[in-house]
Design a protein around this motif. Structure first.
Motif, PDB file in Angstrom:
ATOM      1  N   ASP A  74       0.839  -1.197   0.000  1.00 24.52           N
ATOM      2  CA  ASP A  74       0.000   0.000   0.000  1.00 24.52           C
ATOM      3  C   ASP A  74       0.875   1.249   0.000  1.00 24.52           C
ATOM      4  OD1 ASP A  74      -2.193  -1.631   0.101  1.00 24.52           O
ATOM      5  OD2 ASP A  74      -2.610  -1.300   2.233  1.00 24.52           O
ATOM      6  N   ILE A  75       0.498   2.224  -0.832  1.00 26.87           N
ATOM      7  CA  ILE A  75       1.210   3.498  -0.907  1.00 26.87           C
ATOM      8  C   ILE A  75       0.279   4.588  -0.394  1.00 26.87           C
ATOM      9  CG2 ILE A  75       2.476   5.094  -2.392  1.00 26.87           C
ATOM     10  CD1 ILE A  75       3.709   2.285  -2.170  1.00 26.87           C
ATOM     11  N   GLU A  76       0.695   5.269   0.639  1.00 28.95           N
ATOM     12  CA  GLU A  76      -0.152   6.256   1.312  1.00 28.95           C
ATOM     13  C   GLU A  76       0.171   7.676   0.856  1.00 28.95           C
ATOM     14  OE1 GLU A  76      -2.515   5.393   3.330  1.00 28.95           O
ATOM     15  OE2 GLU A  76      -2.031   3.297   3.731  1.00 28.95           O
ATOM     16  N   GLY A  77      -0.787   8.346   0.244  1.00 27.26           N
ATOM     17  CA  GLY A  77      -0.675   9.760  -0.035  1.00 27.26           C
ATOM     18  C   GLY A  77       0.144  10.129  -1.254  1.00 27.26           C
ATOM     19  N   ALA A  78      -0.028  11.396  -1.667  1.00 25.16           N
ATOM     20  CA  ALA A  78       0.607  11.890  -2.887  1.00 25.16           C
ATOM     21  C   ALA A  78       2.123  11.908  -2.785  1.00 25.16           C
ATOM     22  CB  ALA A  78       0.081  13.291  -3.204  1.00 25.16           C
ATOM     23  N   ASP A  79       2.676  12.235  -1.616  1.00 25.76           N
ATOM     24  CA  ASP A  79       4.133  12.297  -1.478  1.00 25.76           C
ATOM     25  C   ASP A  79       4.766  10.930  -1.704  1.00 25.76           C
ATOM     26  OD1 ASP A  79       3.969  14.981  -0.940  1.00 25.76           O
ATOM     27  OD2 ASP A  79       4.133  14.770   1.242  1.00 25.76           O
ATOM     28  N   ALA A  80       4.160   9.896  -1.132  1.00 26.93           N
ATOM     29  CA  ALA A  80       4.697   8.547  -1.314  1.00 26.93           C
ATOM     30  C   ALA A  80       4.561   8.098  -2.765  1.00 26.93           C
ATOM     31  CB  ALA A  80       3.979   7.574  -0.381  1.00 26.93           C
ATOM     32  N   LEU A  81       3.464   8.474  -3.423  1.00 30.64           N
ATOM     33  CA  LEU A  81       3.312   8.158  -4.838  1.00 30.64           C
ATOM     34  C   LEU A  81       4.401   8.832  -5.665  1.00 30.64           C
ATOM     35  CD1 LEU A  81      -0.563   8.417  -5.430  1.00 30.64           C
ATOM     36  CD2 LEU A  81       0.822   6.337  -5.453  1.00 30.64           C
ATOM     37  N   HIS A  82       4.685  10.084  -5.340  1.00 28.08           N
ATOM     38  CA  HIS A  82       5.696  10.831  -6.100  1.00 28.08           C
ATOM     39  C   HIS A  82       7.092  10.291  -5.883  1.00 28.08           C
ATOM     40  CE1 HIS A  82       3.256  14.728  -7.078  1.00 28.08           C
ATOM     41  NE2 HIS A  82       2.629  13.624  -7.414  1.00 28.08           N
ATOM     42  N   ASP A  83       7.337   9.639  -4.753  1.00 33.31           N
ATOM     43  CA  ASP A  83       8.638   8.994  -4.568  1.00 33.31           C
ATOM     44  C   ASP A  83       8.834   7.879  -5.595  1.00 33.31           C
ATOM     45  OD1 ASP A  83       9.275  10.630  -2.441  1.00 33.31           O
ATOM     46  OD2 ASP A  83       8.604   9.198  -0.918  1.00 33.31           O
ATOM     47  N   LEU A  84       7.732   7.217  -5.964  1.00 32.78           N
ATOM     48  CA  LEU A  84       7.806   6.148  -6.955  1.00 32.78           C
ATOM     49  C   LEU A  84       7.707   6.688  -8.376  1.00 32.78           C
ATOM     50  CD1 LEU A  84       5.472   3.472  -5.271  1.00 32.78           C
ATOM     51  CD2 LEU A  84       7.965   3.418  -5.420  1.00 32.78           C
ATOM     52  N   GLU A  85       6.826   7.656  -8.588  1.00 32.16           N
ATOM     53  CA  GLU A  85       6.604   8.243  -9.914  1.00 32.16           C
ATOM     54  C   GLU A  85       6.535   9.760  -9.768  1.00 32.16           C
ATOM     55  OE1 GLU A  85       6.584   6.925 -12.849  1.00 32.16           O
ATOM     56  OE2 GLU A  85       6.551   4.782 -12.348  1.00 32.16           O
ATOM     57  N   PRO A  86       7.678  10.450  -9.919  1.00 26.44           N
ATOM     58  CA  PRO A  86       7.740  11.889  -9.651  1.00 26.44           C
ATOM     59  C   PRO A  86       6.817  12.743 -10.520  1.00 26.44           C
ATOM     60  CG  PRO A  86       9.945  10.947  -9.725  1.00 26.44           C
ATOM     61  CD  PRO A  86       9.012   9.884 -10.200  1.00 26.44           C
ATOM     62  N   HIS A  87       6.405  12.248 -11.683  1.00 21.34           N
ATOM     63  CA  HIS A  87       5.614  13.061 -12.610  1.00 21.34           C
ATOM     64  C   HIS A  87       4.114  12.798 -12.532  1.00 21.34           C
ATOM     65  CE1 HIS A  87       9.158  14.762 -14.559  1.00 21.34           C
ATOM     66  NE2 HIS A  87       9.684  13.552 -14.528  1.00 21.34           N
ATOM     67  N   LEU A  88       3.691  12.020 -11.549  1.00 19.59           N
ATOM     68  CA  LEU A  88       2.258  11.802 -11.378  1.00 19.59           C
ATOM     69  C   LEU A  88       1.535  13.106 -11.043  1.00 19.59           C
ATOM     70  CD1 LEU A  88       1.789   8.474  -9.357  1.00 19.59           C
ATOM     71  CD2 LEU A  88       0.667   9.059 -11.522  1.00 19.59           C
ATOM     72  N   ALA A  89       0.258  13.173 -11.370  1.00 22.25           N
ATOM     73  CA  ALA A  89      -0.550  14.341 -11.039  1.00 22.25           C
ATOM     74  C   ALA A  89      -0.587  14.538  -9.520  1.00 22.25           C
ATOM     75  CB  ALA A  89      -1.975  14.158 -11.573  1.00 22.25           C
ATOM     76  N   PRO A  90      -0.587  15.777  -9.070  1.00 19.59           N
ATOM     77  CA  PRO A  90      -0.619  16.034  -7.625  1.00 19.59           C
ATOM     78  C   PRO A  90      -1.995  15.723  -7.025  1.00 19.59           C
ATOM     79  CG  PRO A  90      -0.792  18.093  -8.840  1.00 19.59           C
ATOM     80  CD  PRO A  90      -0.519  17.024  -9.855  1.00 19.59           C
ATOM     81  N   GLY A  91      -1.997  15.468  -5.728  1.00 23.79           N
ATOM     82  CA  GLY A  91      -3.256  15.337  -5.004  1.00 23.79           C
ATOM     83  C   GLY A  91      -3.909  13.972  -5.027  1.00 23.79           C
ATOM     84  N   LEU A  92      -3.268  12.982  -5.625  1.00 21.12           N
ATOM     85  CA  LEU A  92      -3.852  11.643  -5.634  1.00 21.12           C
ATOM     86  C   LEU A  92      -3.738  11.027  -4.238  1.00 21.12           C
ATOM     87  CD1 LEU A  92      -2.384  10.393  -9.024  1.00 21.12           C
ATOM     88  CD2 LEU A  92      -4.740  11.091  -8.569  1.00 21.12           C
ATOM     89  N   PRO A  93      -4.774  10.331  -3.766  1.00 16.18           N
ATOM     90  CA  PRO A  93      -4.788   9.887  -2.376  1.00 16.18           C
ATOM     91  C   PRO A  93      -3.882   8.711  -2.056  1.00 16.18           C
ATOM     92  CG  PRO A  93      -6.791   9.170  -3.478  1.00 16.18           C
ATOM     93  CD  PRO A  93      -6.068  10.082  -4.444  1.00 16.18           C
ATOM     94  N   GLY A  94      -3.503   7.906  -3.057  1.00 16.87           N
ATOM     95  CA  GLY A  94      -2.649   6.756  -2.777  1.00 16.87           C
ATOM     96  C   GLY A  94      -2.793   5.695  -3.841  1.00 16.87           C
ATOM     97  N   GLY A  95      -2.188   4.548  -3.581  1.00 13.98           N
ATOM     98  CA  GLY A  95      -2.240   3.462  -4.550  1.00 13.98           C
ATOM     99  C   GLY A  95      -1.643   2.198  -3.982  1.00 13.98           C
ATOM    100  N   VAL A  96      -1.327   1.267  -4.872  1.00 15.95           N
ATOM    101  CA  VAL A  96      -0.704  -0.003  -4.492  1.00 15.95           C
ATOM    102  C   VAL A  96       0.426  -0.298  -5.477  1.00 15.95           C
ATOM    103  CG1 VAL A  96      -1.020  -2.484  -4.136  1.00 15.95           C
ATOM    104  CG2 VAL A  96      -2.861  -0.895  -3.530  1.00 15.95           C
TER     105      VAL A  96
END
Length: 381
Positions: free
Chosen positions: A105-127
């Motif tokens: 589980d990936i929590e929050g936009a900051d953690a998502l951006h650590d994996l994919e820096p160019h993702l859209a901002p404000g996404l709540p999370g992912g897997v």
């Protein structure tokens, strides 16, 4: 790809193999695919079990043939666009973990951006799914065929399946003459229903069209295969209507591949500008950096769709000597090695392949893919 894998494992189990194809290697659906090897989009059940086996087999093939199939274990990232979607995604991931999938589980936009820096901002999370990978499909299919040592009869169409007085398969007929054999494997993908009909049985395979956009070469702005959570629902859907959901992945060569669309329109090869617009818009919403990027080309192909979303694999009890290996829809490349291993074991009645045969539970798994589960008159709703 499925036919190449069947040839590879059948030959490795000691059988003499001839591959007949009316076109070139990877001239059909394989050549129009992205080469995805995914566990992330599969719910617990027979297809996921087959995918987990194939994941192991693909790693073994990559070790045996380094750099020859362009195997890239880059992982996948599924993102939610809403809080409700994230809750559903986490629940789905929990069931997958219980089935043997590795995911985080990936929590929050900051953690998502650590994996994919160019993702859209404000996404709540992912897997994050580290087991997801990719191969270059045409290259991988060609190399497996070469490594199999099988005789290749390319540009040669099967016009009949030969059967004896007892109804058992005796080989196939082509314009160049008859090829006699005690077993015929139908790995014709989207056209598998036509080959089944030549053998006197029915397999309700239908084409499901999909488009892919290819961008100009870029720095690695997308590190993994990234898609929105609604893609999973599209994969599982049986709707004939147009469905699109953002699927974006970078490649080692530089271009970014953008999909995915699904629609049942027969073998209509016409270009759909509406589909291309939807895909481009959805990709830009997921990765804003792509909004100013040029699309260099687009291509499309036809996924081999069966009504229960499971492939037909193994001996067809309705026609002795006929073996089915088709109906994988959009997962044929990923599921090919396990399919080939199942078919080789069915052909020999023993163990096949460098892995020493099938895993515990294989008989139960094979039951789910029985070709004869589609009786005469079975159709698609």
């Amino acid at each position: 790809m499925v036919g190449a894998a069947c040839a590879f494992y059948a030959a490795r189990s000691g059988l003499s193999v001839v591959v007949v194809d009316r076109g070139p290697v990877a001239g059909g659906t394989t050549g129009a695919g992205e080469g995805n090897l995914l566990v992330s989009d599969k719910e617990p059940g027979p297809e996921l079990d087959l995918a987990l086996l194939s994941t192991r087999l693909w790693r073994e093939l990559a070790e045996e043939f380094p750099e020859r199939i362009e195997y890239e274990p880059k992982g996948g990232l599924v993102v939610a666009t809403t809080g409700h979607g994230l809750d559903a995604l986490r629940t789905f991931a929990t069931t997958q973990r219980e089935a043997g999938v590795t995911c985080q589980d990936i929590e929050g936009a900051d953690a998502l951006h650590d994996l994919e820096p160019h993702l859209a901002p404000g996404l709540p999370g992912g897997v994050h799914y580290p087991q997801d990978a990719q191969v270059q499909p045409a290259l991988a299919a060609a190399h497996l065929l070469r490594a199999s040592g099988a005789e290749l009869r390319l540009g040669e169409e099967v016009t009949a399946v030969l059967r004896g007085p007892d109804g058992a398969v005796r080989g196939v007929r082509t314009p160049r003459g008859d090829l006699l054999a005690p077993a015929v494997v139908n790995a014709a993908g989207t056209w598998g229903g036509q080959i089944a009909a030549l053998a006197g049985t029915e397999l309700p395979v239908l084409p499901r069209r999909g488009f892919v956009l290819v961008t100009e070469p870029l720095p690695r702005v997308v590190r993994r295969k990234v898609y929105a959570a609604d893609y999973v629902a599209d994969v599982a859907s049986g709707s004939a209507a147009l469905q699109t959901s953002a699927v974006v992945e970078g490649t080692a060569a530089g271009p970014v591949l953008i999909g995915a669309s699904r629609e049942r329109v027969g073998f209509d090869r016409s270009l759909s500008v509406e589909v291309l617009r939807r895909l481009a818009r959805q990709a830009g919403e997921l990765f804003p950096v792509l909004k100013g990027v040029r699309v260099m080309r687009t291509y499309h192909g036809f996924r081999p769709y069966l009504p229960d979303h499971l492939p037909a694999i193994g001996a067809d009890a309705r026609v002795p000597g006929l073996f089915q290996a088709c109906g994988h829809e959009g997962a044929g490349v990923g599921l090919a090695p396990a399919t080939g291993l199942f078919v080789a074991n069915a052909l020999t009645g023993g163990t096949a392949g460098p892995s020493g045969g099938l895993p515990v539970g294989a008989p139960t798994l094979a039951e789910a893919f029985r070709p004869e589960r589609f009786g005469v008159g079975a159709g698609v709703v």
